[in-house]
Motif scaffolding. Structure first.
Motif: not given
Length: 72
Positions: A52, A56, A60
């Motif tokens: 995760n 992420r 980003k």
């Protein structure tokens, strides 16, 4: 056993994303995991949480994500 501070792990993940030369191919969660665990072999973060964090960071940084962790 060395316990790694989460900030250090985040720095490694960010560095991995910043060194990706192409945004055309997705970031492999398996490859990123292998790279991070090479630097931090005794990383105490569980695989799902590490995946995760990698995903992420990839999003980003504008990368697509390949959730291929089963190959690790």
């Amino acid at each position: 056993m060395i316990k790694y501070h989460p900030v250090r792990l985040n720095e490694l993940i960010e560095h991995y994303m910043e060194t990706r030369s192409s945004r055309r191919s997705p970031v492999s969660v398996a490859a990123a995991t292998r790279a991070i665990l090479t630097v931090m072999p005794d990383c105490s973060i569980e695989s799902p949480q590490l995946s995760n964090m990698i995903a992420r960071s990839a999003v980003k940084h504008g990368h697509a994500v390949s959730f291929d962790l089963m190959t690790v």
